[in-house]
Enzyme design. Structure first.
Site, PDB file in Angstrom:
ATOM      1  N   ARG A  74       0.808  -1.227   0.000  1.00 21.24           N
ATOM      2  CA  ARG A  74       0.000   0.000   0.000  1.00 21.24           C
ATOM      3  C   ARG A  74       0.841   1.277   0.000  1.00 21.24           C
ATOM      4  O   ARG A  74       0.457   2.253  -0.627  1.00 21.24           O
ATOM      5  CB  ARG A  74      -1.053  -0.032   1.113  1.00 21.24           C
ATOM      6  CG  ARG A  74      -0.581  -0.063   2.488  1.00 21.24           C
ATOM      7  CD  ARG A  74      -1.479  -0.903   3.376  1.00 21.24           C
ATOM      8  NE  ARG A  74      -0.942  -2.265   3.376  1.00 21.24           N
ATOM      9  CZ  ARG A  74      -1.662  -3.342   3.418  1.00 21.24           C
ATOM     10  NH1 ARG A  74      -2.950  -3.269   3.455  1.00 21.24           N
ATOM     11  NH2 ARG A  74      -1.083  -4.518   3.401  1.00 21.24           N
ATOM     12  N   THR A  75       1.998   1.254   0.665  1.00 16.45           N
ATOM     13  CA  THR A  75       2.784   2.497   0.710  1.00 16.45           C
ATOM     14  C   THR A  75       3.342   2.831  -0.676  1.00 16.45           C
ATOM     15  O   THR A  75       3.228   3.963  -1.147  1.00 16.45           O
ATOM     16  CB  THR A  75       3.909   2.382   1.753  1.00 16.45           C
ATOM     17  OG1 THR A  75       3.334   2.001   3.000  1.00 16.45           O
ATOM     18  CG2 THR A  75       4.645   3.696   1.925  1.00 16.45           C
ATOM     19  N   LYS A 102      24.192  -5.978  -6.466  1.00 21.43           N
ATOM     20  CA  LYS A 102      25.557  -6.165  -6.970  1.00 21.43           C
ATOM     21  C   LYS A 102      26.570  -5.554  -6.027  1.00 21.43           C
ATOM     22  O   LYS A 102      27.738  -5.371  -6.373  1.00 21.43           O
ATOM     23  CB  LYS A 102      25.699  -5.528  -8.360  1.00 21.43           C
ATOM     24  CG  LYS A 102      24.754  -6.102  -9.394  1.00 21.43           C
ATOM     25  CD  LYS A 102      24.975  -5.399 -10.736  1.00 21.43           C
ATOM     26  CE  LYS A 102      23.944  -5.839 -11.768  1.00 21.43           C
ATOM     27  NZ  LYS A 102      24.028  -5.032 -12.990  1.00 21.43           N
ATOM     28  N   ARG A 124      12.059   3.724   1.137  1.00 18.51           N
ATOM     29  CA  ARG A 124      11.816   2.741   2.208  1.00 18.51           C
ATOM     30  C   ARG A 124      13.080   1.901   2.325  1.00 18.51           C
ATOM     31  O   ARG A 124      13.623   1.425   1.324  1.00 18.51           O
ATOM     32  CB  ARG A 124      10.618   1.857   1.864  1.00 18.51           C
ATOM     33  CG  ARG A 124      10.516   0.663   2.793  1.00 18.51           C
ATOM     34  CD  ARG A 124       9.205  -0.050   2.681  1.00 18.51           C
ATOM     35  NE  ARG A 124       8.141   0.694   3.328  1.00 18.51           N
ATOM     36  CZ  ARG A 124       6.966   0.164   3.672  1.00 18.51           C
ATOM     37  NH1 ARG A 124       6.717  -1.107   3.437  1.00 18.51           N
ATOM     38  NH2 ARG A 124       6.038   0.894   4.261  1.00 18.51           N
ATOM     39  N   HIS A 152       7.796   6.045  10.225  1.00 16.54           N
ATOM     40  CA  HIS A 152       7.001   5.906   8.995  1.00 16.54           C
ATOM     41  C   HIS A 152       6.044   7.104   9.008  1.00 16.54           C
ATOM     42  O   HIS A 152       4.859   6.976   9.291  1.00 16.54           O
ATOM     43  CB  HIS A 152       6.251   4.572   9.065  1.00 16.54           C
ATOM     44  CG  HIS A 152       5.597   4.133   7.794  1.00 16.54           C
ATOM     45  ND1 HIS A 152       5.488   4.941   6.686  1.00 16.54           N
ATOM     46  CD2 HIS A 152       5.015   2.953   7.459  1.00 16.54           C
ATOM     47  CE1 HIS A 152       4.874   4.268   5.733  1.00 16.54           C
ATOM     48  NE2 HIS A 152       4.566   3.058   6.177  1.00 16.54           N
TER      49      HIS A 152
HETATM   50  C1  NCD Z   1       3.734  -1.075   7.891  1.00 14.71           C
HETATM   51  C2  NCD Z   1       5.224  -0.919   7.650  1.00 14.71           C
HETATM   52  O1  NCD Z   1       5.710  -1.252   6.574  1.00 14.71           O
HETATM   53  O2  NCD Z   1       5.866  -0.452   8.568  1.00 14.71           O
HETATM   54  N1  NCD Z   1       2.973  -1.240   6.743  1.00 14.71           N
HETATM   55  C3  NCD Z   1       2.569  -0.138   6.049  1.00 14.71           C
HETATM   56  O3  NCD Z   1       3.343   0.664   5.617  1.00 14.71           O
HETATM   57  N2  NCD Z   1       1.239   0.034   5.895  1.00 14.71           N
HETATM   58  C4  NCD Z   1       3.377  -2.019   8.953  1.00 14.71           C
HETATM   59  C5  NCD Z   1       3.848  -3.431   8.867  1.00 14.71           C
HETATM   60  O4  NCD Z   1       4.600  -3.831   7.990  1.00 14.71           O
HETATM   61  O5  NCD Z   1       3.418  -4.194   9.744  1.00 14.71           O
END
Ligand code: NCD
Length: 336
Positions: A74-75, A102, A124, A152
């Site tokens: 989703r992100t 690599k 990320r 986050h």
């Molecule tokens: C979260 C994350 O990646 O930190 N997910 C997200 O971004 N909606 C939570 C998770 O992975 O549990």
């Protein structure tokens, strides 16, 4: 919807008409008005996203790179949709198919992205602090899409926007209980910073092994007994066990964990009658949350799940962050 701390004219505090940060690496240290500014900016995008025609070309001509070194559904998708709805050119870099495999260092990858003249980089990464490291090296705004167990920020913002839509603009006096793997959760940390800054009372609940030792420094109330933590809660936010960050045995078994820390319908009844249920996803149904709670449309006393609303708000928040952080690039008032 207006925010409680705007002045009578609906303006932000003098001298702070624009968001004063180049990047969004975390919510720790942001002023209440800075958080509310981003929430307020997102409202127009909530509206736009509900229209059949969802396009605004404000970022036309800009290039946004989504560099994801960790899995995401989703992100990543919502950052991509957000950039495209604003008319930007959006490019996704998946680490699994990149030169990271690599042996390229993070800094070299960052310098490569920088040399392509990106106008914003969304990152990320599995290491806490990696996003700040990159933000310090590149010339454009950097948005943290989750770094290790650190922060986050857009998740914290989208959760606050979801709460505001469901419960109204006043965070002071609201009780939010966050339950699950607090130790490894960047979502918990960003929500704690966001909600305490906005004046909410935050309770965190976890088994002792999954509670950070220094949790009280974050101005929250720690609990190990979920039933006790739930009493009087307006919002109940459930978290996944972050198995990928665990080295060794942190919980006895998923069955035992559900027994003590899983959100069931019976347990939800201990919170306020109209409690809002939240989860950032991905969910492990039947472990931290039962399906009939995750999918709860609305019960007789008004309790309901906001999990799909969180996803909806996620696109709007990411549109707001991309718009606000690229204002200076577009010749508008922005970070100094
Ligand atoms: C979260 C994350 O990646 O930190 N997910 C997200 O971004 N909606 C939570 C998770 O992975 O549990």
């Amino acid at each position: 919807m207006t925010s409680p701390n705007l002045d009578a004219a609906g303006r932000y505090p003098a001298g702070s008409a624009a968001f004063p940060h180049r990047s969004l690496t975390g919510l720790a240290g942001l002023a209440p008005w800075e958080i509310l500014f981003l929430l307020d900016e997102a409202e127009q995008w909530v509206e736009l996203n509900r229209q059949p025609h969802k396009r605004n070309d404000r970022l036309a001509g800009l290039t946004i790179i989504n560099a994801f070194f960790e899995n995401s559904t989703r992100t990543l998708l919502s950052f991509e949709i957000a950039g495209k709805r604003l008319g930007a050119d959006v490019v996704n870099m998946h680490a699994a198919q990149s030169s990271v495999k690599k042996g390229e260092t993070l800094i070299d990858t960052a310098m490569t992205l920088n040399a392509m003249h990106a106008d914003a980089i969304v990152i990320r990464h599995q290491s806490s602090g990696a996003v700040q490291l990159i933000a310090d090296k590149v010339d454009c705004p950097v948005l943290n899409a989750g770094d290790g167990q650190h922060e986050h920020p857009t998740q914290g913002l989208l959760d606050a926007l979801t709460i505001r839509h469901a419960k109204g603009a006043e965070f002071a006096g609201m009780r939010v209980t966050i339950c699950g793997d607090i130790l490894h959760s960047r979502v918990a940390r960003s929500n704690i910073h966001c909600l305490t800054t906005l004046g909410a009372e935050v309770r965190v609940c976890a088994p002792p092994a999954l509670m950070p030792a220094d949790i009280e420094a974050l101005k929250v109330h720690p609990f190990h007994d979920f039933d006790a933590a739930l009493v009087g809660s307006d919002v109940v936010m459930m978290l996944r066990l972050q198995q990928e960050r665990m080295s060794g045995q942190f919980i006895p078994s998923p069955r035992e964990y559900r027994h003590l820390y899983g959100l069931t319908l019976d347990r939800l009844a201990k919170a306020k009658g109209d409690a809002l249920v939240m989860h950032p996803g991905p969910m492990n149904r039947g472990v931290e949350i039962d399906s009939n709670v995750a999918d709860l449309a609305q019960n007789a006393s008004g309790a309901r799940s906001a999990i799909t609303t969180q996803v909806e708000m996620g696109v709007a928040i990411r549109m707001a962050c991309l718009d606000v952080l690229t204002r200076r690039t577009r010749g508008l008032e922005g970070w100094a």
